[in-house]
Enzyme design. Structure first.
Site, mmCIF file in Angstrom:
data_model
loop_
_atom_site.group_PDB
_atom_site.id
_atom_site.type_symbol
_atom_site.label_atom_id
_atom_site.label_comp_id
_atom_site.label_asym_id
_atom_site.label_seq_id
_atom_site.Cartn_x
_atom_site.Cartn_y
_atom_site.Cartn_z
ATOM 1 C CG ASN A 165 -1.924 -1.139 1.089
ATOM 2 O OD1 ASN A 165 -2.642 -1.482 -0.082
ATOM 3 N ND2 ASN A 165 -2.263 -1.833 2.175
ATOM 4 C CB CYS A 166 -0.365 4.646 -0.328
ATOM 5 S SG CYS A 166 0.453 6.570 -0.212
ATOM 6 N N PRO A 167 2.896 4.667 0.724
ATOM 7 C CG PRO A 167 4.910 5.464 1.511
ATOM 8 C CD PRO A 167 3.809 4.604 1.784
ATOM 9 C CG MET A 168 5.809 0.491 0.730
ATOM 10 S SD MET A 168 7.325 1.430 1.130
ATOM 11 C CE MET A 168 8.453 0.434 0.175
ATOM 12 C CG ASP B 209 -2.821 1.326 -2.606
ATOM 13 O OD1 ASP B 209 -4.193 1.595 -2.368
ATOM 14 O OD2 ASP B 209 -1.981 1.949 -2.195
#
Length: 80
Positions: free
Chosen positions: A16-19, A43
């Site tokens: 998920n964010c920010p990955m 995501d």
């Protein structure tokens, strides 16, 4: 499925964010100019996150995005 002659595929499914954006940037930095990176993400926020990142980042271009049922596919070109 769209064919953009990707030089490499980055699988960030399950992250998920920010990955997705962080890993996309790290991978694009290693590509040659003109190469396209295919990014696979689960995501839903990656659709806007990667688009926004590409729009505000020099040296990259968002070529296309595909909104799949469970996987979102992004094509990012390194431009310089």
């Amino acid at each position: 499925m769209t064919d953009h002659d990707s030089a490499e595929t980055l699988d960030v499914t399950g992250q998920n964010c920010p990955m997705p954006v962080v890993k996309t940037k790290q991978t694009v930095d290693q590509l040659d100019d003109g190469d396209v990176l295919e990014v696979l993400a689960t995501d839903p926020g990656s659709m806007t996150d990667i688009a926004g990142w590409a729009e505000t980042t020099d040296g990259v271009e968002l070529v296309a995005q595909e909104d799949g049922e469970t996987v979102f596919t992004h094509y990012v070109r390194k431009t310089k």
